[in-house]
Scaffold this motif. Sequence first.
Motif, PDB file in Angstrom:
ATOM      1  N   GLY A  10       0.813  -1.206   0.000  1.00  0.00           N
ATOM      2  CA  GLY A  10       0.000   0.000   0.000  1.00  0.00           C
ATOM      3  C   GLY A  10       0.844   1.253   0.000  1.00  0.00           C
ATOM      4  N   PHE A  11       0.184   2.373   0.151  1.00  0.00           N
ATOM      5  CA  PHE A  11       0.855   3.672   0.078  1.00  0.00           C
ATOM      6  C   PHE A  11       1.885   3.851   1.190  1.00  0.00           C
ATOM      7  N   ILE A  12       1.438   3.816   2.441  1.00  0.00           N
ATOM      8  CA  ILE A  12       2.364   4.006   3.560  1.00  0.00           C
ATOM      9  C   ILE A  12       3.243   2.768   3.736  1.00  0.00           C
ATOM     10  N   GLY A  13       2.642   1.590   3.617  1.00  0.00           N
ATOM     11  CA  GLY A  13       3.399   0.359   3.816  1.00  0.00           C
ATOM     12  C   GLY A  13       4.573   0.230   2.875  1.00  0.00           C
ATOM     13  N   SER A  14       4.384   0.585   1.611  1.00  0.00           N
ATOM     14  CA  SER A  14       5.496   0.464   0.661  1.00  0.00           C
ATOM     15  C   SER A  14       6.611   1.453   0.982  1.00  0.00           C
ATOM     16  N   ALA A  15       6.246   2.633   1.504  1.00  0.00           N
ATOM     17  CA  ALA A  15       7.271   3.590   1.922  1.00  0.00           C
ATOM     18  C   ALA A  15       8.076   3.032   3.088  1.00  0.00           C
ATOM     19  N   VAL A  16       7.398   2.357   4.009  1.00  0.00           N
ATOM     20  CA  VAL A  16       8.092   1.716   5.132  1.00  0.00           C
ATOM     21  C   VAL A  16       9.030   0.622   4.638  1.00  0.00           C
ATOM     22  N   VAL A  17       8.549  -0.213   3.721  1.00  0.00           N
ATOM     23  CA  VAL A  17       9.375  -1.308   3.197  1.00  0.00           C
ATOM     24  C   VAL A  17      10.617  -0.760   2.506  1.00  0.00           C
ATOM     25  N   ARG A  18      10.440   0.216   1.646  1.00  0.00           N
ATOM     26  CA  ARG A  18      11.586   0.789   0.930  1.00  0.00           C
ATOM     27  C   ARG A  18      12.592   1.395   1.905  1.00  0.00           C
TER      28      ARG A  18
END
Length: 347
Positions: A10-18
């Motif tokens: 998702g939007f926030i989740g992918s930022a966290v993963v990256r």
Amino acid sequence: MTLLVTGGAGFIGSAVVRTAISRGMRVVNIDALTYAACLDNLSSVQDNPLYSFVKADIRDPSALAKIFETHNPTAVLHLAAESHVDRSIDGPSIFVETNITGTFNLLEAARCHWEAQGHPDTFRFLHVSTDEVFGSLGATGKFSETTPYAPRSPYSASKAASDHLVRAWGETYGLPVLLTNCSNNYGPYHFPEKLIPVVIINALAGTKIPVYGDGKNVRDWLFVEDHADALLTVLKAGKANHSYNIGGGNEVRNIDLVKTICALLDEKRPKNTPYADQITFVSDRPGHDERYAIDASRIAADLGWHPSVDLHHGLERTVQWYLDNEDWWLALQARNGVGTRLGTIDR
């Protein structure tokens, strides 16, 4: 550290993963790949040896148990949720199933894993919530970690319930939990049903730019990469069984935000008439909260975290990203409900 991230596409989740992978963390991403998920958000890390993806639904307890057994995480960062208020008005049941029952399933899987590992003090379960659980503010004041809960939409009520479950698992079972409540996020990869991408996309298409009610509702805006940094800071240094409010310190009325985006588009992709001419006031959302504002003094004082991106520069970066990545958002236009007004009811 092996970090288990739910909702990492998702939007926030992918930022966290990256961000986590850029800092050398091993990340296992669990995502059911519902309408708002996009694996293209993770193209920069998909081949990284630190990254693993598992398609799974947090509503499935057996799948969660297998994932914990296979990957042996040392921390959980729980972002998976149904999050669009308008969709919650039209169909609240999936919000109850995912945000409440799904969080319960994840807590139980984490608790069983933590107990099987001998109750390690270093284990953490970080639940990511929203400032909307606190309800609506008037012209003054801010939400603190001790503000009473007063949710006003099916979405915020489901998140409030999940917050209570997390706290209960910490108090009752001793699970080392953390909880964060954030203000409105924005930035690259924001799914195109939320306000800022809707403004950009409609402006570029030459269609009406919808503004709910009189546009005077106030939100505190947080750049998504700042949020990812804050979450990893809380995960690393936060005190177990504590909550932390995360805000951008960028309060602005919706109408003023929309006009700022239009002005940025006038500069970056000019046309014969100002984009602001496309602004159209539409009927308000039922139960639309008047104002949100975050008191982020605890995370600043205890953990030394502060947002690094102010609203003007964050919006400039966001608008430019959407201009440079039309293929990304054009591919999402056909998804269910995108581009359609949701959350209207007869009262």
